[in-house]
Design an enzyme around this catalytic site. Sequence first.
Site, PDB file in Angstrom:
ATOM      1  N   GLU A  92      23.701 -39.107  -0.064  1.00  0.00           N
ATOM      2  CA  GLU A  92      24.018 -40.239  -0.935  1.00  0.00           C
ATOM      3  C   GLU A  92      25.518 -40.283  -1.232  1.00  0.00           C
ATOM      4  O   GLU A  92      26.203 -39.270  -1.064  1.00  0.00           O
ATOM      5  CB  GLU A  92      23.196 -40.169  -2.224  1.00  0.00           C
ATOM      6  CG  GLU A  92      23.280 -38.847  -2.930  1.00  0.00           C
ATOM      7  CD  GLU A  92      22.184 -38.690  -3.987  1.00  0.00           C
ATOM      8  OE1 GLU A  92      22.546 -38.515  -5.151  1.00  0.00           O
ATOM      9  OE2 GLU A  92      20.993 -38.743  -3.641  1.00  0.00           O
ATOM     10  N   LEU A 121      29.841 -29.167  -7.667  1.00  0.00           N
ATOM     11  CA  LEU A 121      29.419 -29.126  -6.268  1.00  0.00           C
ATOM     12  C   LEU A 121      30.435 -28.383  -5.417  1.00  0.00           C
ATOM     13  O   LEU A 121      31.643 -28.545  -5.610  1.00  0.00           O
ATOM     14  CB  LEU A 121      29.282 -30.550  -5.713  1.00  0.00           C
ATOM     15  CG  LEU A 121      28.152 -31.420  -6.249  1.00  0.00           C
ATOM     16  CD1 LEU A 121      28.339 -32.861  -5.802  1.00  0.00           C
ATOM     17  CD2 LEU A 121      26.808 -30.878  -5.771  1.00  0.00           C
ATOM     18  N   LYS A 165      29.049 -40.068  -3.051  1.00  0.00           N
ATOM     19  CA  LYS A 165      29.578 -39.302  -4.179  1.00  0.00           C
ATOM     20  C   LYS A 165      30.395 -40.288  -5.008  1.00  0.00           C
ATOM     21  O   LYS A 165      31.497 -40.669  -4.629  1.00  0.00           O
ATOM     22  CB  LYS A 165      30.437 -38.145  -3.688  1.00  0.00           C
ATOM     23  CG  LYS A 165      30.892 -37.243  -4.809  1.00  0.00           C
ATOM     24  CD  LYS A 165      31.571 -36.012  -4.267  1.00  0.00           C
ATOM     25  CE  LYS A 165      31.995 -35.086  -5.378  1.00  0.00           C
ATOM     26  NZ  LYS A 165      32.756 -35.721  -6.447  1.00  0.00           N
TER      27      LYS A 165
HETATM   28  S1  IVH Z   1      24.530 -34.133  -7.639  1.00  0.00           S
HETATM   29  C1  IVH Z   1      24.087 -29.863  -9.439  1.00  0.00           C
HETATM   30  N1  IVH Z   1      25.071 -36.483  -6.668  1.00  0.00           N
HETATM   31  O1  IVH Z   1      30.434 -35.215  -8.515  1.00  0.00           O
HETATM   32  C2  IVH Z   1      24.723 -30.929  -8.709  1.00  0.00           C
HETATM   33  N2  IVH Z   1      26.712 -35.450  -8.037  1.00  0.00           N
HETATM   34  O2  IVH Z   1      32.187 -32.831  -7.738  1.00  0.00           O
HETATM   35  C3  IVH Z   1      24.439 -32.208  -9.330  1.00  0.00           C
HETATM   36  N3  IVH Z   1      28.703 -36.814  -8.429  1.00  0.00           N
HETATM   37  O3  IVH Z   1      30.639 -34.181 -11.600  1.00  0.00           O
HETATM   38  C4  IVH Z   1      25.319 -33.237  -8.873  1.00  0.00           C
HETATM   39  N4  IVH Z   1      28.067 -38.535  -7.215  1.00  0.00           N
HETATM   40  O4  IVH Z   1      28.438 -35.421 -11.310  1.00  0.00           O
HETATM   41  C5  IVH Z   1      25.523 -35.465  -7.419  1.00  0.00           C
HETATM   42  N5  IVH Z   1      25.392 -38.584  -5.754  1.00  0.00           N
HETATM   43  C6  IVH Z   1      25.823 -37.585  -6.510  1.00  0.00           C
HETATM   44  C7  IVH Z   1      27.079 -37.616  -7.156  1.00  0.00           C
HETATM   45  C8  IVH Z   1      27.489 -36.527  -7.913  1.00  0.00           C
HETATM   46  C9  IVH Z   1      29.022 -38.040  -7.986  1.00  0.00           C
HETATM   47  C10 IVH Z   1      29.570 -35.995  -9.299  1.00  0.00           C
HETATM   48  C11 IVH Z   1      28.911 -34.948 -10.124  1.00  0.00           C
HETATM   49  C12 IVH Z   1      29.992 -33.927 -10.397  1.00  0.00           C
HETATM   50  C13 IVH Z   1      30.936 -34.128  -9.287  1.00  0.00           C
HETATM   51  C14 IVH Z   1      31.039 -32.851  -8.501  1.00  0.00           C
END
Ligand code: IVH
Length: 379
Positions: free
Chosen positions: A120, A87, A122
């Site tokens: 949402e 991200l 993180k």
């Molecule tokens: S969406 C393509 N939603 O944060 C993007 N990621 O810094 C899909 N993460 O390793 C990720 N909470 O896995 C998404 N609510 C959330 C999240 C999240 C934690 C993680 C993610 C990635 C990292 C990126």
Amino acid sequence: MAVSELSPTGQEAAELAADVRYHQYRYYALDDPEISDQAFDALFEELRALEAAHPALRTPDSPTQRVGGAIAARFEKTRHPSLMLSLANAFNPGELFAWRERLHRLLSEAERARLAYVVEPKFDGLTVVLHYIDGVFSLGATRGDGEFGETITANLRTVRLLPLQIPADRAAGLAAPARLVVRGEAYVEKADFARFNQRQLEAGERAYANPRNFAAGSLRQLDSSITAARPLKLWVYQALIVEGGPALSSHGEALAYLRALGLPVCPDVQRFTDDEFDQVAAYVAAFSARRHDLPYEVDGLVIKVDSLLMQEELGFTGKDPRWALAYKYAAEEAITTLHDIVVNVGRTGAVTPNAVLEPVQVSGVMVKSATLHNEGLHP
Ligand code: IVH
């Protein structure tokens, strides 16, 4: 295999397994058990004994397999069905509004009129990719380098919140999708982490640095019975592949579907239209204080374009999707007094120096001690 094709004993095992699975779901996911712990233990024991007498009935998705025991020599690699992107980050409101401006430039006027966002938490844990084939949990992997992850299926099976079969609630009236691949985060709650570390220190063992490292270390054990004894939890936040399920047009709908299947989806999710974008900024600011009251660690918020069609059109640059943004909170620091340094000698002879501190509040947690093996990193 359909239940009706099984022998009478096979049918009994399948029905027992279904009952155990259902009651585990009531207990762990819904926090609303229907039967007493004793009644549950009796059911579980009945299934375990039946499988012990007829090992061929012990299927990989049997609830008895959650206790671990599979010992791997090393982890196999799994190629992800699509690249597991990361991200782009924003650290202040200016960067948040700049991201929205970019979306406005890339979308048509008609799309801008329908543009909405889902915000949402993180979650700060270990990213996992979970595969279900015909409703059965068949494979789980770490994110790895984004293209290949490590196969940690046996370890993930021990996570109580992870349904081994979906829909977890047979009464939900939903059909199992032919194929479902989801992305989520395995984590350990702050209180469970503190309890575990306390016990480690008392036993003269090494303490983990933070809940994230603890979660990651627990899932990367070659002996899954070690993982089974760790208090791991799970949030699922993205449907990567849905085959043989409902047509989904938004991220919000996808989350509702995953929740209906019994997957753990965080309820702390907000939707805002583009006209309400000022409220997104206000929410991000307000959440910064509230996150300390959550039982799990959050290092920011993720803001996602709700429409799946718009997500696809926006695509990604490098390793980051254009349709999502991580708003990161700065790590908190605190100053306190060092009262003493206590040296623990573990059973293996490993020496760990621990600081005894004047209790101080950091990120919503009262810190009274700290391990000192990162000497030099924080001058
Ligand atoms: S969406 C393509 N939603 O944060 C993007 N990621 O810094 C899909 N993460 O390793 C990720 N909470 O896995 C998404 N609510 C959330 C999240 C999240 C934690 C993680 C993610 C990635 C990292 C990126």
